[in-house]
Design a protein around this motif. Structure first.
Motif, mmCIF file in Angstrom:
data_model
loop_
_atom_site.group_PDB
_atom_site.id
_atom_site.type_symbol
_atom_site.label_atom_id
_atom_site.label_comp_id
_atom_site.label_asym_id
_atom_site.label_seq_id
_atom_site.Cartn_x
_atom_site.Cartn_y
_atom_site.Cartn_z
ATOM 1 N N MET A 1 0.756 -1.091 -0.125
ATOM 2 C CA MET A 1 -0.007 -0.004 -0.075
ATOM 3 C C MET A 1 0.964 1.170 0.095
ATOM 4 O O MET A 1 1.933 1.453 0.870
ATOM 5 N N ARG A 2 0.676 2.172 -1.027
ATOM 6 C CA ARG A 2 1.341 3.447 -0.974
ATOM 7 C C ARG A 2 0.594 4.619 -0.693
ATOM 8 O O ARG A 2 -0.631 4.733 -1.007
ATOM 9 N N VAL A 3 1.046 5.335 0.522
ATOM 10 C CA VAL A 3 0.408 6.287 0.952
ATOM 11 C C VAL A 3 1.024 7.668 0.959
ATOM 12 O O VAL A 3 2.216 7.685 1.208
ATOM 13 N N ILE B 1 2.042 0.076 10.135
ATOM 14 C CA ILE B 1 2.872 -1.154 10.529
ATOM 15 C C ILE B 1 2.518 -1.822 11.877
ATOM 16 O O ILE B 1 2.641 -3.047 11.802
ATOM 17 N N GLU B 2 2.305 -1.046 12.952
ATOM 18 C CA GLU B 2 1.722 -1.703 14.017
ATOM 19 C C GLU B 2 0.374 -2.749 13.862
ATOM 20 O O GLU B 2 0.055 -3.773 14.554
ATOM 21 N N ALA B 3 -0.402 -2.190 12.842
ATOM 22 C CA ALA B 3 -1.644 -2.866 12.432
ATOM 23 C C ALA B 3 -1.177 -4.032 11.211
ATOM 24 O O ALA B 3 -1.997 -4.892 11.012
ATOM 25 N N GLY B 4 0.042 -4.304 11.165
ATOM 26 C CA GLY B 4 0.481 -5.550 10.213
ATOM 27 C C GLY B 4 0.727 -5.083 8.724
ATOM 28 O O GLY B 4 0.830 -5.733 7.932
ATOM 29 N N GLY C 1 -8.354 -6.290 3.229
ATOM 30 C CA GLY C 1 -7.276 -6.740 2.146
ATOM 31 C C GLY C 1 -7.705 -6.225 0.746
ATOM 32 O O GLY C 1 -6.996 -6.290 -0.243
ATOM 33 N N ASP C 2 -8.629 -5.327 0.759
ATOM 34 C CA ASP C 2 -9.282 -4.961 -0.692
ATOM 35 C C ASP C 2 -9.307 -3.607 -0.628
ATOM 36 O O ASP C 2 -10.243 -2.842 -0.553
ATOM 37 N N LEU C 3 -7.965 -3.005 -0.832
ATOM 38 C CA LEU C 3 -8.011 -1.284 -0.739
ATOM 39 C C LEU C 3 -8.719 -0.576 -1.798
ATOM 40 O O LEU C 3 -9.578 0.098 -1.323
ATOM 41 N N ALA D 1 -6.048 -2.010 7.759
ATOM 42 C CA ALA D 1 -5.220 -3.190 7.929
ATOM 43 C C ALA D 1 -6.321 -4.228 8.307
ATOM 44 O O ALA D 1 -5.856 -5.399 7.996
ATOM 45 N N THR D 2 -7.582 -4.137 8.365
ATOM 46 C CA THR D 2 -8.265 -5.272 8.813
ATOM 47 C C THR D 2 -9.328 -5.672 7.655
ATOM 48 O O THR D 2 -9.591 -4.912 6.924
#
Length: 181
Positions: free
Chosen positions: A1-3, A26-29, A120-122, A180-181
């Protein structure tokens, strides 16, 4: 993912948003590729208070220099997180097709929670958010407070800086949870 995180000068809010959102993702995986930019001059260091606030978290900004929003940064970004409504409008005006993935930080946090986790589906998540968002013309007419913005603390008292930092971190936590979820 690019932010990509964006503010006016890329010396305060976008730098804080970039750090806090990147850390929370990152903390969220997640494994985000983070970048920040602004609309004013390039090559400037972060503001002293920005450096101090992030140093308090154990992060240093010795290499950061402001850079300008450009075609490559916008094209590569999956999500663009802005400090102000006017930043969203400027990006959407300059880069056709970018509005659907460009938000103010408070707006993205609110809408992300409304539609639920990305799972998982941004692209699908952004599409669901778009179904609950003002259209382009309505966005232009909307009050900035209704959309949500991060106030620029530059030149303000240390208490406002602290408030802005906490606010950014809270939005980052909410966004990271949803993404992240």
């Amino acid at each position: 993912m690019r932010v990509l995180t964006v503010c006016t000068h890329n010396r305060t809010r976008s730098v804080l948003m970039n750090d806090r959102l990147g850390r929370r993702l990152i903390e969220a995986g997640c494994q985000p590729a983070m970048a920040s930019a602004g609309f004013a001059s390039a090559g400037q260091p972060p503001t002293d208070m920005t450096v101090r606030l992030l140093a308090g978290c154990g992060h240093t900004l010795v290499d950061h220099r402001s850079r300008l929003v450009d075609d490559t940064l916008v094209e590569l970004a999956d999500v663009i997180v802005c400090a102000e409504r006017d930043h969203v409008i400027t990006i959407a005006g300059r880069y056709p097709g970018s509005f659907a993935r460009t938000f103010t930080m408070p707006e993205l946090a609110r809408l992300g929670e409304l539609v639920g986790p990305a799972s998982g589906d941004l692209p699908g998540w952004l599409g669901r958010i778009g179904a609950h968002r003002r259209t382009g013309m309505d966005y232009l007419d909307a009050d900035a407070k209704a959309i949500g913005e991060i106030v620029d603390p530059t030149g303000s008292a240390p208490s406002l800086w602290a408030d802005v930092f906490v606010q950014i971190d809270k939005y980052a936590i909410r966004i990271a949870r949803a993404m992240a979820t």
